[in-house]
Design a protein around this motif. Structure first.
Motif, mmCIF file in Angstrom:
data_model
loop_
_atom_site.group_PDB
_atom_site.id
_atom_site.type_symbol
_atom_site.label_atom_id
_atom_site.label_comp_id
_atom_site.label_asym_id
_atom_site.label_seq_id
_atom_site.Cartn_x
_atom_site.Cartn_y
_atom_site.Cartn_z
ATOM 1 N N VAL A 46 0.756 -1.106 -0.031
ATOM 2 C CA VAL A 46 -0.001 -0.049 -0.006
ATOM 3 C C VAL A 46 0.880 1.259 -0.012
ATOM 4 O O VAL A 46 1.912 1.222 0.644
ATOM 5 C CB VAL A 46 -1.022 0.016 1.145
ATOM 6 C CG1 VAL A 46 -1.815 1.256 1.370
ATOM 7 C CG2 VAL A 46 -1.956 -1.194 1.041
ATOM 8 N N GLY A 47 0.697 2.141 -0.741
ATOM 9 C CA GLY A 47 1.454 3.324 -0.977
ATOM 10 C C GLY A 47 2.322 3.232 -1.989
ATOM 11 O O GLY A 47 3.105 4.349 -2.480
ATOM 12 N N VAL B 4 -9.327 0.894 -10.663
ATOM 13 C CA VAL B 4 -9.233 2.446 -10.199
ATOM 14 C C VAL B 4 -10.828 2.762 -10.353
ATOM 15 O O VAL B 4 -11.548 2.871 -11.402
ATOM 16 C CB VAL B 4 -8.685 3.273 -11.351
ATOM 17 C CG1 VAL B 4 -8.688 4.611 -11.046
ATOM 18 C CG2 VAL B 4 -7.238 2.771 -11.377
ATOM 19 N N GLU C 80 -11.454 7.999 -8.400
ATOM 20 C CA GLU C 80 -9.907 7.918 -8.092
ATOM 21 C C GLU C 80 -9.426 8.121 -9.523
ATOM 22 O O GLU C 80 -8.098 8.121 -9.630
ATOM 23 C CB GLU C 80 -9.531 6.869 -7.456
ATOM 24 C CG GLU C 80 -9.850 6.704 -6.064
ATOM 25 C CD GLU C 80 -9.181 7.635 -5.071
ATOM 26 O OE1 GLU C 80 -8.189 8.319 -5.493
ATOM 27 O OE2 GLU C 80 -10.031 8.037 -4.131
ATOM 28 N N LYS D 46 -1.274 4.486 -7.915
ATOM 29 C CA LYS D 46 -0.788 4.652 -6.382
ATOM 30 C C LYS D 46 -1.952 3.378 -5.931
ATOM 31 O O LYS D 46 -3.086 3.327 -6.112
ATOM 32 C CB LYS D 46 -1.101 5.765 -5.746
ATOM 33 C CG LYS D 46 -0.523 5.471 -4.222
ATOM 34 C CD LYS D 46 -0.743 6.992 -3.456
ATOM 35 C CE LYS D 46 -0.141 6.923 -2.066
ATOM 36 N NZ LYS D 46 -0.047 8.219 -1.517
ATOM 37 N N LEU E 274 -3.805 2.077 -3.214
ATOM 38 C CA LEU E 274 -4.636 2.554 -2.130
ATOM 39 C C LEU E 274 -4.861 1.442 -1.092
ATOM 40 O O LEU E 274 -4.904 1.459 0.211
ATOM 41 C CB LEU E 274 -5.767 2.918 -2.493
ATOM 42 C CG LEU E 274 -5.770 4.318 -3.392
ATOM 43 C CD1 LEU E 274 -7.295 4.585 -3.689
ATOM 44 C CD2 LEU E 274 -5.215 5.551 -2.727
ATOM 45 N N ASN E 275 -5.048 0.139 -1.283
ATOM 46 C CA ASN E 275 -5.561 -0.920 -0.667
ATOM 47 C C ASN E 275 -5.113 -2.512 -1.307
ATOM 48 O O ASN E 275 -5.412 -2.413 -2.365
ATOM 49 C CB ASN E 275 -7.084 -0.716 -0.109
ATOM 50 C CG ASN E 275 -7.489 -1.838 1.026
ATOM 51 O OD1 ASN E 275 -6.408 -2.066 1.846
ATOM 52 N ND2 ASN E 275 -8.631 -2.292 1.083
ATOM 53 N N SER F 54 -6.915 -1.825 -4.856
ATOM 54 C CA SER F 54 -7.616 -0.632 -5.173
ATOM 55 C C SER F 54 -6.486 0.347 -5.403
ATOM 56 O O SER F 54 -5.548 0.299 -4.808
ATOM 57 C CB SER F 54 -8.437 0.056 -3.671
ATOM 58 O OG SER F 54 -9.311 -1.017 -3.545
ATOM 59 N N LEU F 55 -6.635 0.806 -6.665
ATOM 60 C CA LEU F 55 -5.657 1.908 -7.263
ATOM 61 C C LEU F 55 -6.192 3.427 -7.426
ATOM 62 O O LEU F 55 -7.554 3.539 -7.504
ATOM 63 C CB LEU F 55 -5.219 1.395 -8.567
ATOM 64 C CG LEU F 55 -4.668 -0.154 -8.695
ATOM 65 C CD1 LEU F 55 -4.681 -0.731 -10.162
ATOM 66 C CD2 LEU F 55 -3.430 -0.232 -8.002
ATOM 67 N N SER F 56 -5.374 4.039 -7.608
ATOM 68 C CA SER F 56 -5.627 5.632 -7.791
ATOM 69 C C SER F 56 -4.904 6.175 -8.683
ATOM 70 O O SER F 56 -3.679 6.204 -8.590
ATOM 71 C CB SER F 56 -5.778 6.321 -6.080
ATOM 72 O OG SER F 56 -6.057 7.744 -6.703
ATOM 73 N N ALA G 162 -4.054 10.101 -7.256
ATOM 74 C CA ALA G 162 -3.146 10.332 -5.933
ATOM 75 C C ALA G 162 -1.781 10.473 -6.361
ATOM 76 O O ALA G 162 -1.071 10.799 -5.910
ATOM 77 C CB ALA G 162 -3.407 9.000 -5.170
ATOM 78 N N THR G 163 -1.470 10.124 -7.950
ATOM 79 C CA THR G 163 -0.355 10.485 -8.486
ATOM 80 C C THR G 163 -0.201 11.768 -9.128
ATOM 81 O O THR G 163 0.896 12.104 -9.531
ATOM 82 C CB THR G 163 -0.122 9.361 -9.524
ATOM 83 O OG1 THR G 163 -0.638 9.554 -10.457
ATOM 84 C CG2 THR G 163 -0.336 7.894 -8.938
#
Length: 139
Positions: free
Chosen positions: A7-8, A35, A39, A61, A63-64, A73-75, A78-79
């Motif tokens: 994560v991260g 995504v 997000e 990124k 996420l989870n 889970s992606l985003s 967030a990037t």
């Protein structure tokens, strides 16, 4: 060989599918994540296909990572740098002295009003104007 993800982490991926609720992104040959539509971008996204197409290379990124199922889970949002909010311009002040009281009242902030309340005000104002016009025509 599958990489270990945390994560991260920010990784490169490829869009493999698009649904109304989000886009599936492969982050390697064996793992893919979702995504969610919220997000995709910092702004409102009505239609994902306006933003992404299958085959696009994207930076995401993580996420989870769900334990057990391994769902990721992606985003994309967030990037990306968060856009600066434009400075709000102050509204011009209502004309002072001798102005129409009703006009001064509606131009000052009154807090939250429902559309139904506003509609009643607009209808009353419209009826008042129509009555004034009718009086002038009868003279």
């Amino acid at each position: 060989m599958a990489e270990q993800y945390n994560v991260g982490d920010i990784v490169e991926g490829k869009v493999t599918g698009i649904k109304p609720f989000g886009a599936f992104v492969a982050i390697d040959d064996q793992k893919q994540g979702l995504v969610h539509i919220s997000e995709i971008s910092h702004g409102y996204v009505k239609n994902i296909e306006d933003q992404l197409t299958v085959g696009d290379e994207v930076k995401v990124k993580i996420l989870n990572i769900e334990e057990g199922s391994g769902k990721i889970s992606l985003s994309i949002r967030a990037t990306q740098p968060k856009p600066e909010r434009p400075e709000r311009k102050p509204r011009p002040a209502a004309p002072s002295g001798g102005g129409n009281k009703k006009q001064q009242q509606t131009s000052s902030p009154q807090g939250f009003n429902t559309l139904e309340d506003k509609l009643k005000d607009w209808l009353k104002e419209s009826n008042d104007r129509q009555a004034q016009l009718n009086k002038r025509l009868k003279k």
